[in-house]
Design a protein around this motif. Structure first.
Motif, PDB file in Angstrom:
ATOM      1  N   ASP A   1       7.005  26.815 -35.204  1.00 58.79           N
ATOM      2  CA  ASP A   1       6.488  26.050 -34.064  1.00 58.79           C
ATOM      3  C   ASP A   1       7.163  24.691 -33.864  1.00 58.79           C
ATOM      4  O   ASP A   1       6.691  23.870 -33.094  1.00 58.79           O
ATOM      5  N   GLY A   2       8.248  24.435 -34.601  1.00 60.09           N
ATOM      6  CA  GLY A   2       9.035  23.229 -34.333  1.00 60.09           C
ATOM      7  C   GLY A   2       8.516  21.965 -34.978  1.00 60.09           C
ATOM      8  O   GLY A   2       9.077  20.884 -34.774  1.00 60.09           O
ATOM      9  N   VAL A   3       7.465  22.062 -35.770  1.00 62.10           N
ATOM     10  CA  VAL A   3       6.954  20.891 -36.484  1.00 62.10           C
ATOM     11  C   VAL A   3       6.332  21.361 -37.790  1.00 62.10           C
ATOM     12  O   VAL A   3       5.709  22.424 -37.848  1.00 62.10           O
ATOM     13  N   LYS A   4       6.580  20.589 -38.854  1.00 66.27           N
ATOM     14  CA  LYS A   4       5.958  20.908 -40.139  1.00 66.27           C
ATOM     15  C   LYS A   4       5.704  19.596 -40.872  1.00 66.27           C
ATOM     16  O   LYS A   4       6.563  18.704 -40.893  1.00 66.27           O
ATOM     17  N   GLU A   5       4.534  19.493 -41.466  1.00 66.57           N
ATOM     18  CA  GLU A   5       4.158  18.294 -42.194  1.00 66.57           C
ATOM     19  C   GLU A   5       3.455  18.705 -43.478  1.00 66.57           C
ATOM     20  O   GLU A   5       2.669  19.646 -43.486  1.00 66.57           O
ATOM     21  N   GLY A   6       3.771  18.005 -44.566  1.00 70.51           N
ATOM     22  CA  GLY A   6       3.127  18.334 -45.826  1.00 70.51           C
ATOM     23  C   GLY A   6       3.687  17.535 -46.970  1.00 70.51           C
ATOM     24  O   GLY A   6       4.569  16.683 -46.798  1.00 70.51           O
ATOM     25  N   ILE A   7       3.169  17.823 -48.162  1.00 69.66           N
ATOM     26  CA  ILE A   7       3.568  17.118 -49.370  1.00 69.66           C
ATOM     27  C   ILE A   7       4.574  17.947 -50.160  1.00 69.66           C
ATOM     28  O   ILE A   7       4.362  19.145 -50.398  1.00 69.66           O
ATOM     29  N   LEU A   8       5.665  17.315 -50.544  1.00 66.87           N
ATOM     30  CA  LEU A   8       6.631  17.888 -51.473  1.00 66.87           C
ATOM     31  C   LEU A   8       6.800  16.914 -52.633  1.00 66.87           C
ATOM     32  O   LEU A   8       6.735  15.695 -52.443  1.00 66.87           O
ATOM     33  N   TRP A   9       7.006  17.461 -53.814  1.00 68.24           N
ATOM     34  CA  TRP A   9       7.277  16.615 -54.970  1.00 68.24           C
ATOM     35  C   TRP A   9       8.756  16.246 -54.967  1.00 68.24           C
ATOM     36  O   TRP A   9       9.620  17.121 -55.030  1.00 68.24           O
ATOM     37  N   LYS A  10       9.051  14.943 -54.853  1.00 67.22           N
ATOM     38  CA  LYS A  10      10.426  14.460 -54.713  1.00 67.22           C
ATOM     39  C   LYS A  10      10.859  13.687 -55.959  1.00 67.22           C
ATOM     40  O   LYS A  10      10.098  12.882 -56.485  1.00 67.22           O
ATOM     41  N   ARG A  11      12.073  13.939 -56.381  1.00 63.82           N
ATOM     42  CA  ARG A  11      12.620  13.223 -57.542  1.00 63.82           C
ATOM     43  C   ARG A  11      13.035  11.813 -57.135  1.00 63.82           C
ATOM     44  O   ARG A  11      13.763  11.618 -56.161  1.00 63.82           O
ATOM     45  N   GLY A  12      12.595  10.830 -57.893  1.00 63.82           N
ATOM     46  CA  GLY A  12      12.975   9.448 -57.636  1.00 63.82           C
ATOM     47  C   GLY A  12      14.457   9.227 -57.874  1.00 63.82           C
ATOM     48  O   GLY A  12      15.007   9.732 -58.861  1.00 63.82           O
ATOM     49  N   ARG A  13      15.089   8.477 -56.989  1.00 64.62           N
ATOM     50  CA  ARG A  13      16.538   8.265 -57.088  1.00 64.62           C
ATOM     51  C   ARG A  13      16.913   7.516 -58.365  1.00 64.62           C
ATOM     52  O   ARG A  13      17.943   7.799 -58.983  1.00 64.62           O
ATOM     53  N   ASP A  14      16.082   6.571 -58.784  1.00 66.28           N
ATOM     54  CA  ASP A  14      16.420   5.712 -59.915  1.00 66.28           C
ATOM     55  C   ASP A  14      15.724   6.117 -61.215  1.00 66.28           C
ATOM     56  O   ASP A  14      16.336   6.107 -62.276  1.00 66.28           O
ATOM     57  N   ASN A  15      14.425   6.487 -61.122  1.00 62.84           N
ATOM     58  CA  ASN A  15      13.696   6.766 -62.367  1.00 62.84           C
ATOM     59  C   ASN A  15      13.643   8.243 -62.730  1.00 62.84           C
ATOM     60  O   ASN A  15      13.233   8.604 -63.840  1.00 62.84           O
ATOM     61  N   GLY A  16      14.035   9.112 -61.826  1.00 64.01           N
ATOM     62  CA  GLY A  16      14.069  10.545 -62.131  1.00 64.01           C
ATOM     63  C   GLY A  16      12.728  11.231 -62.164  1.00 64.01           C
ATOM     64  O   GLY A  16      12.654  12.430 -62.432  1.00 64.01           O
ATOM     65  N   GLN A  17      11.633  10.520 -61.870  1.00 60.82           N
ATOM     66  CA  GLN A  17      10.310  11.133 -61.854  1.00 60.82           C
ATOM     67  C   GLN A  17      10.058  11.837 -60.536  1.00 60.82           C
ATOM     68  O   GLN A  17      10.461  11.356 -59.474  1.00 60.82           O
ATOM     69  N   PHE A  18       9.359  12.980 -60.609  1.00 60.94           N
ATOM     70  CA  PHE A  18       8.956  13.679 -59.394  1.00 60.94           C
ATOM     71  C   PHE A  18       7.582  13.174 -58.970  1.00 60.94           C
ATOM     72  O   PHE A  18       6.624  13.223 -59.748  1.00 60.94           O
TER      73      PHE A  18
END
Length: 378
Positions: free
Chosen positions: A132-149
């Motif tokens: 439908d052309g739009v999506k919103e939600g939570i993803l676990w992202k790795r931190g650029r500096d500390n490496g934590q998700f």
């Protein structure tokens, strides 16, 4: 095949050897030797394991080791891969990624579940969670500096033509706002260390930026992947109105041609070789200190043979830099030579094949512009 009368065995072999049943119905792997007695498809061993996890839909049996009664053989004969695909794959969106046997488990499992369990492709115009052309939600992202998700809110919008993420769920201003036409997404379960790991890359000032994410749900992360492809497809349809759907489909997300460790030396070719993680994304050869770095330490443009690029096995005689790996590769460009070493001969030959596949392709006008940028930068 254990047990069973001679007539059933002969009939089963006749159905099995039909041309339509020579490839796995789900991943395309040659010579499938399993089948679903409830769906009527011929599948490979790997896909049969996925089918076994949805017993309410599919009952699988070995074509070589299990007993098939007359009714089951007749069911296979009536169906088979062609008939069953016509039902369960009747209305696949052009942008939907159909995995092969080389793809990771989560992609193949969700493809199989989408077809047979959720029946996403049996009806035209069906509302899908990625269409439908739009999506919103939570993803676990790795931190650029500390490496934590950490959990981050992502928003994909076809109307705005971009992907955003926010450090706070109620945040007003996104941390990034990336145009959809510079985004790539590829599954990286091993590199990220999660079976649902997804690597999102995009160009920022003509440099590649990496974002590493995952979701606990395999369905959700594959829906994100296909939502990105959907938005890209519709964006490119507007941007290139005379291009065919097939041409546009080929410009959507892509897997990297090759990744792995090599050693490299500097431009003077007298420095010690250093171990780096390399990613070949078509004509961009990027190298990183760590596979999960957000930015590459450097990039090399790999052009076409007709423009003076080539790959050679081994290193030039007299190479002075110290190296611990002894399987060399030389990339020749119009401006200089790049020297690399691999740990094994297998790695060396695989890298050479990957480079050769790129060098043998003619360059597009857009790639000439990228080459000009690399020369200007150097």
């Amino acid at each position: 095949m254990a047990g069973g009368n001679e007539r059933s065995m002969k009939a089963l072999k006749e159905v099995w050897k039909r041309a339509e049943n020579s490839l796995c119905a789900d991943c395309g792997k040659p010579d499938p030797d399993w089948a679903s007695s409830t769906l009527g498809v011929f599948i490979c061993l790997s896909c049969s394991g996925i089918h076994r996890n949805i017993p309410s839909i599919s009952k699988v049996k070995s074509l070589k080791m299990d007993y098939w009664d007359d009714a089951q053989v007749q069911f296979l004969a009536k169906h088979g891969n062609a008939v069953t695909k016509a039902i369960y794959e009747a209305h696949i969106p052009i942008y939907y990624y159909q995995p092969t046997y080389n793809d990771c488990q989560v992609l193949r499992e969700q493809w199989i579940r989408a077809k047979y369990e959720r029946k996403e492709f049996t009806e035209p115009g069906k509302q899908l969670p990625y269409s439908d052309g739009v999506k919103e939600g939570i993803l676990w992202k790795r931190g650029r500096d500390n490496g934590q998700f950490l959990p981050r809110k992502f928003v994909l919008s076809e109307r705005e033509g971009c992907l955003k993420y926010f450090t706070k769920q109620d945040g007003k201003e996104p941390k990034i706002n990336v145009k959809i036409d510079v985004i790539n997404a590829t599954f990286q379960p091993e590199k990220i260390g999660n079976p649902n790991g997804l690597q999102i890359t995009y160009l920022k000032e003509n440099k590649t930026r990496n974002i590493f994410v995952y979701h606990e749900s395999g369905k959700e992360v594959v829906d994100w992947f296909n939502a990105i492809r959907s938005v890209q497809f519709h964006y490119l349809k507007v941007a290139f109105p005379i291009a065919s759907d097939h041409e546009i489909k080929n410009r959507l997300t892509r897997n990297f041609l090759k990744e792995g460790y090599m050693e490299k030396t500097g431009p003077k070719q007298r420095e010690a070789f250093k171990k780096r993680w390399f990613t070949l994304d078509h004509r961009r050869l990027m190298y990183f200190k760590d596979p999960l770095d957000a930015f590459a330490k450097g990039e090399v443009f790999v052009g076409s043979g007709e423009n003076g690029y080539s790959v050679q096995k081994g290193l030039p005689s007299g190479t002075q830099g110290n190296f611990s790996w002894h399987y060399g590769i030389t990339i020749v460009t119009p401006d200089r030579e790049y020297l690399f070493t691999c740990e094994t001969e297998t790695d060396q030959l695989e890298w050479i094949r990957a480079f050769t596949s790129v060098i043998n392709q003619a360059m597009t006008p857009q790639e000439y512009a990228i080459e000009a940028y690399f020369k200007f930068k150097s």
